[in-house]
Design a protein around this motif. Structure first.
Motif, PDB file in Angstrom:
ATOM      1  N   TRP A  60       0.967  -1.150   0.011  1.00 33.44           N
ATOM      2  CA  TRP A  60       0.153  -0.039   0.083  1.00 33.44           C
ATOM      3  C   TRP A  60       0.817   1.282   0.077  1.00 33.44           C
ATOM      4  CZ3 TRP A  60      -5.134   0.649  -0.492  1.00 33.44           C
ATOM      5  CH2 TRP A  60      -5.890   1.810  -0.155  1.00 33.44           C
ATOM      6  N   GLY A  61       0.685   2.119  -0.928  1.00 35.30           N
ATOM      7  CA  GLY A  61       1.079   3.463  -0.808  1.00 35.30           C
ATOM      8  C   GLY A  61       2.541   3.316  -1.492  1.00 35.30           C
ATOM      9  N   ASN A 116      -1.382   2.680  -9.693  1.00 29.48           N
ATOM     10  CA  ASN A 116      -2.222   3.027  -8.327  1.00 29.48           C
ATOM     11  C   ASN A 116      -1.739   2.102  -7.419  1.00 29.48           C
ATOM     12  OD1 ASN A 116      -4.390   3.361  -6.608  1.00 29.48           O
ATOM     13  ND2 ASN A 116      -5.961   2.369  -7.810  1.00 29.48           N
ATOM     14  N   ALA A 117      -0.925   2.798  -6.322  1.00 28.61           N
ATOM     15  CA  ALA A 117      -0.355   2.235  -5.147  1.00 28.61           C
ATOM     16  C   ALA A 117      -1.508   2.091  -4.133  1.00 28.61           C
ATOM     17  CB  ALA A 117       0.715   3.356  -4.583  1.00 28.61           C
ATOM     18  N   TYR A 118      -2.461   2.478  -4.352  1.00 31.17           N
ATOM     19  CA  TYR A 118      -3.533   2.241  -3.228  1.00 31.17           C
ATOM     20  C   TYR A 118      -4.774   1.245  -3.731  1.00 31.17           C
ATOM     21  CZ  TYR A 118      -1.135   6.129  -1.262  1.00 31.17           C
ATOM     22  OH  TYR A 118      -0.269   6.992  -0.879  1.00 31.17           O
ATOM     23  N   GLY A 120      -5.127  -1.931  -3.409  1.00 31.92           N
ATOM     24  CA  GLY A 120      -5.432  -3.036  -2.462  1.00 31.92           C
ATOM     25  C   GLY A 120      -4.886  -4.474  -2.901  1.00 31.92           C
ATOM     26  N   ASP A 192      -3.193   8.130   5.055  1.00 39.24           N
ATOM     27  CA  ASP A 192      -3.549   7.285   3.453  1.00 39.24           C
ATOM     28  C   ASP A 192      -4.443   6.197   3.873  1.00 39.24           C
ATOM     29  OD1 ASP A 192      -1.903   5.638   5.149  1.00 39.24           O
ATOM     30  OD2 ASP A 192      -0.378   5.410   3.455  1.00 39.24           O
ATOM     31  N   GLN A 193      -5.108   6.263   5.011  1.00 41.15           N
ATOM     32  CA  GLN A 193      -5.930   5.221   5.329  1.00 41.15           C
ATOM     33  C   GLN A 193      -7.418   5.326   4.601  1.00 41.15           C
ATOM     34  OE1 GLN A 193      -5.751   3.604   9.494  1.00 41.15           O
ATOM     35  NE2 GLN A 193      -7.777   3.395   9.445  1.00 41.15           N
ATOM     36  N   PRO A 194      -8.026   4.462   3.928  1.00 46.19           N
ATOM     37  CA  PRO A 194      -9.253   4.870   3.489  1.00 46.19           C
ATOM     38  C   PRO A 194     -10.483   4.569   4.439  1.00 46.19           C
ATOM     39  CG  PRO A 194      -8.738   2.649   2.847  1.00 46.19           C
ATOM     40  CD  PRO A 194      -7.370   2.916   3.410  1.00 46.19           C
ATOM     41  N   LEU A 199     -12.288  -1.224   0.655  1.00 45.99           N
ATOM     42  CA  LEU A 199     -10.726  -1.349   1.365  1.00 45.99           C
ATOM     43  C   LEU A 199     -10.783  -0.994   2.755  1.00 45.99           C
ATOM     44  CD1 LEU A 199      -8.838  -0.258  -1.713  1.00 45.99           C
ATOM     45  CD2 LEU A 199      -8.979  -2.541  -0.797  1.00 45.99           C
ATOM     46  N   SER A 200     -11.722  -0.263   3.295  1.00 49.31           N
ATOM     47  CA  SER A 200     -11.519   0.477   4.321  1.00 49.31           C
ATOM     48  C   SER A 200     -11.741  -0.615   5.448  1.00 49.31           C
ATOM     49  CB  SER A 200     -12.538   1.695   4.821  1.00 49.31           C
ATOM     50  OG  SER A 200     -13.957   1.045   4.478  1.00 49.31           O
ATOM     51  N   TRP A 203      -8.542  -2.474   7.401  1.00 53.06           N
ATOM     52  CA  TRP A 203      -7.895  -1.694   8.885  1.00 53.06           C
ATOM     53  C   TRP A 203      -8.916  -2.127   9.901  1.00 53.06           C
ATOM     54  CZ3 TRP A 203      -6.889  -0.257   3.916  1.00 53.06           C
ATOM     55  CH2 TRP A 203      -5.486   0.413   3.593  1.00 53.06           C
TER      56      TRP A 203
END
Length: 309
Positions: A60-61, A116-118, A120, A192-194, A199-200, A203
């Motif tokens: 991620w990121g 797109n580093a985000y 998932g 940077d956390q959704p 995807l959220s 976490w």
């Protein structure tokens, strides 16, 4: 007129000079022989160690920058060489740049970048599937090793469970998993956390909330863990795994992003499914989640020993 004393001094000087020449010559010979032996050892190192291509998969990121410290070190040590840089776009397009030799003497490195580093871990896994098919079809890669960090570690794991035994793909040999969130990621409310969407929900861990039971399974089994456990029988049995986790000294029992129980929960999933399963833990300031791959030289040394030792 030369005296008897002068003759003795000249004779003594000649003897000393001869001894010095012999010693210097011997030293140079030993040095040359030693250098030749080191050169032979380095050549043998490159030839005898695995020449299996190795994939680098970020999380991620992150991106190519996080992969470069280890990739460059492996090249400097003479066990790897430049291979491909692969861009896996969000629309499913795959672009490959570089060269893979037909008969490499060292491991060609294949650096994978998700623009797109985000995106998932699940979309990363889908992209990995396409990349592996292309590697076998277009470059005749029959087996591979891989290094995955964070979500990249989870992506490699879930992809191997889904398609690791497919004849369309190369055969998985060795797999290094660094700080894998196999049972959730700590909810630390980072920038940077959704905060919404599917995807959220990844976490879903809390510091100190979870722990491993006597059977190695986590007390709290999040959906990510349950999915891996459900499909564990499909994981390639010939694979050898090195699972690396970090623990910073702040009382959270984590690397700041992934808890130790989350990372170690993989053992209860795959330990008895694969040919070899190893665990290495690292603590201290450089055990922080992003540092494990990029700055921790002990981690890098352990990875290189596992892949090429």
């Amino acid at each position: 007129m030369m005296t008897k004393r002068n003759k003795k001094l000249i004779t003594l000087g000649a003897i000393i000079g001869a001894v010095v020449v012999i010693l210097v010559a011997g030293s140079l010979f030993r040095s040359a022989h030693h250098s030749h032996r080191i050169s032979q050892q380095q050549s043998t190192l490159a030839v005898n160690h695995s020449a299996t291509p190795v994939l680098f998969v970020h999380g991620w990121g992150a991106g190519l920058r996080s992969q470069m410290p280890l990739a460059r070190k492996a090249i400097r040590k003479g066990v790897a060489q430049k291979g491909l840089v692969v861009f896996a776009g969000p629309s499913g397009q795959i672009q490959m740049y570089g060269h893979l030799p037909a008969h490499p003497r060292k491991s060609p490195e294949i650096l994978i970048k998700f623009p797109n580093a985000y995106m998932g871990e699940f979309k990363e896994a889908a992209a990995l599937h396409k990349i592996l098919i292309l590697l076998k079809r277009n470059y005749h890669v029959t087996q591979y090793n891989a290094i995955g960090h964070s979500m990249g570690a989870y992506a490699l794991t879930i992809q191997s469970e889904r398609d690791g035994n497919s004849r369309l793909l190369p055969r998985l040999n060795k797999l290094v998993l660094i700080a894998g969130p196999f049972d959730g990621i700590l909810n630390r409310h980072k920038w940077d956390q959704p905060t919404s969407g599917a995807l959220s929900r990844l976490w879903d861990d809390r510091p100190g909330q979870n722990r491993l039971l006597a059977n190695g399974q986590p007390k709290i089994k999040h959906p990510e863990y349950r999915l891996l456990m459900k499909n564990r029988r499909n994981f390639p049995q010939q694979a050898k795994i090195l699972n690396i986790f970090g623990r910073v000294n702040n009382g959270s029992d984590s690397d700041g992003t992934v808890s130790v129980p989350s990372a170690l929960s993989l053992g209860s999933i795959l330990k008895n499914q694969v040919a070899s399963y190893q665990v290495r833990g690292f603590s201290g300031r450089l055990a922080k989640h992003p540092y494990l791959e990029t700055k921790n030289t002990r981690v890098q040394k352990a990875i290189m020993k596992f892949l090429w030792g």
